[in-house]
Design a protein around this motif. Sequence first.
Motif, mmCIF file in Angstrom:
data_model
loop_
_atom_site.group_PDB
_atom_site.id
_atom_site.type_symbol
_atom_site.label_atom_id
_atom_site.label_comp_id
_atom_site.label_asym_id
_atom_site.label_seq_id
_atom_site.Cartn_x
_atom_site.Cartn_y
_atom_site.Cartn_z
ATOM 1 N N SER A 154 13.207 -2.786 -11.533
ATOM 2 C CA SER A 154 11.958 -2.117 -11.165
ATOM 3 C C SER A 154 11.258 -2.921 -10.075
ATOM 4 N N TYR A 155 10.391 -2.224 -9.326
ATOM 5 C CA TYR A 155 9.708 -2.861 -8.201
ATOM 6 C C TYR A 155 8.243 -2.444 -8.170
ATOM 7 N N GLN A 156 7.429 -3.362 -7.633
ATOM 8 C CA GLN A 156 6.068 -3.027 -7.241
ATOM 9 C C GLN A 156 6.142 -2.618 -5.777
ATOM 10 N N VAL A 157 5.833 -1.363 -5.503
ATOM 11 C CA VAL A 157 5.911 -0.833 -4.137
ATOM 12 C C VAL A 157 4.515 -0.907 -3.526
ATOM 13 N N VAL A 158 4.394 -1.674 -2.450
ATOM 14 C CA VAL A 158 3.085 -1.968 -1.867
ATOM 15 C C VAL A 158 3.009 -1.423 -0.445
ATOM 16 N N SER A 159 1.951 -0.686 -0.173
ATOM 17 C CA SER A 159 1.602 -0.305 1.199
ATOM 18 C C SER A 159 0.479 -1.240 1.643
ATOM 19 N N MET A 160 0.623 -1.805 2.831
ATOM 20 C CA MET A 160 -0.310 -2.846 3.267
ATOM 21 C C MET A 160 -0.845 -2.542 4.665
ATOM 22 N N THR A 161 -2.155 -2.706 4.825
ATOM 23 C CA THR A 161 -2.791 -2.603 6.147
ATOM 24 C C THR A 161 -3.464 -3.932 6.453
ATOM 25 N N ILE A 162 -3.066 -4.560 7.574
ATOM 26 C CA ILE A 162 -3.594 -5.865 7.965
ATOM 27 C C ILE A 162 -4.523 -5.679 9.157
ATOM 28 N N ALA A 163 -5.765 -6.061 8.986
ATOM 29 C CA ALA A 163 -6.737 -5.926 10.077
ATOM 30 C C ALA A 163 -6.413 -6.917 11.196
ATOM 31 N N PRO A 164 -6.893 -6.673 12.399
ATOM 32 C CA PRO A 164 -6.659 -7.621 13.494
ATOM 33 C C PRO A 164 -7.300 -8.983 13.206
ATOM 34 N N HIS A 165 -6.603 -10.035 13.597
ATOM 35 C CA HIS A 165 -7.184 -11.378 13.579
ATOM 36 C C HIS A 165 -8.242 -11.449 14.686
ATOM 37 N N PRO A 166 -9.293 -12.233 14.504
ATOM 38 C CA PRO A 166 -10.317 -12.335 15.567
ATOM 39 C C PRO A 166 -9.739 -12.639 16.946
ATOM 40 N N ILE A 181 8.367 -5.694 -4.266
ATOM 41 C CA ILE A 181 8.339 -6.924 -5.050
ATOM 42 C C ILE A 181 9.008 -6.674 -6.399
ATOM 43 N N PRO A 182 10.060 -7.435 -6.749
ATOM 44 C CA PRO A 182 10.701 -7.240 -8.051
ATOM 45 C C PRO A 182 9.684 -7.357 -9.185
ATOM 46 N N ALA A 183 9.723 -6.402 -10.109
ATOM 47 C CA ALA A 183 8.718 -6.366 -11.183
ATOM 48 C C ALA A 183 9.335 -6.547 -12.562
ATOM 49 N N ASP A 184 10.621 -6.945 -12.618
ATOM 50 C CA ASP A 184 11.251 -7.125 -13.924
ATOM 51 C C ASP A 184 11.756 -8.551 -14.124
#
Length: 426
Positions: free
Chosen positions: A204-216, A261-264
Amino acid sequence: MSTPSTDLDTAAASGDRAPGPTITVAGLPASRSLSDINKLATQLVGHFADNVAPCGTLPGEQLHGDVTAVTQTCLRMAIEILDEQRLPGEEQLAQLREAAAQWAREGVPLDTIIHTYHEGIKIGFDLIAAKAGGDDLADLVSGFRLVMKLLDTFTVTVATAYVEEQRLVAGQHQSATQTLMSALLSGHTASSVARQTGLPVAQSYQVVSMTIAPHPDELDPRVNTKIAARRKLRRVQSSLATTFNSRALTLLSNNGGTVLIPADTDMPVLTGELLEDLSAVAEAPIIATHSIGTTDRIPELASESHELMDLVRAIRRPPGLYEMQDLLIEYQITRPGPARDHLAATLEPLDNHPELLETLRVHLDTGLNRKGTGRRMHIHPNTVDYRLRRITQTTGIDLALPEGISRAHIALLARDLEQQATRPTV
């Protein structure tokens, strides 16, 4: 006597044997202390095994094979530089490069390898210096300079070969990781994916959608924004690899992407606290949405996570980690269809009155605090009251009533989602 360092530099540039007498100690060639190569190599390897930690964990055949052979080669080079004042050529160093690449593949730490070379040179020079008398100081200093040049050659050769091999292995691993992730996101069976990549597949996996804001720095015209973005991304990738023991599969750009991310296993999954740490490393706010399920559901979970991300961004939620249960009402109400269209249309009368629409949005954001709304918009509270009355007259939404407040929240949400859906993709 000629100056060995000068002659050596000239010889290294020309490839010819350097002139000058052999370095002597106590009337004999300094290399005499190293001449019994086989015996001295055995003693050195025994010292390495007892005093350089990872060497003690190497199997006996390596200690008495590869390590001993390399030690013998290094002793021959030391004798040659002391007798002929000539650095080893590329062909002579090939064995050192090959051994360094092999140790890189086996995971022997580079600092251990470099420490072993330094330890060997130190012991060898101590054997030479032990026989020196008062009249040997000049030759001893010359010999020391030669040996330091040899050590520099060893260090550069070994470190370069080691790093190059690690880069090759990392590239192969990254290629296999990308293949694995693409296969999982496409719904391939775990067994076929494992055979194809040679990498372990979790149940099993934790499926993550990620949004990274711009660095200054990405917003600073004085800075190379592409370099700043790459640095930010590398920090994120490195932190993910460290936190999840290199088991997290990532498909990330400078703006975000997908992480599996592996969740097991005994490893952690991504939590709000870990996301805060990751944002601190990136030096930029990060929004993440996630779902957890069995490996065969990864395509479905990825679609759900990215849909949640669209919702979080549309309703302007702050950076943090979100899952479906955090957004159940908003998710259900804002599904495309007649209901959402009707809700969005509730605020259409405000299209010609942008100041009223902005007042409604700010008033809801401040928790219906008229003074707070006035401060944020730089208007008098009485003006806020006047605009709120206009909103009620124009839309029929009475913010003095609980149902009016709920309707305003949902109508704004539906409007934002509808506008996002119709906004052209850049």
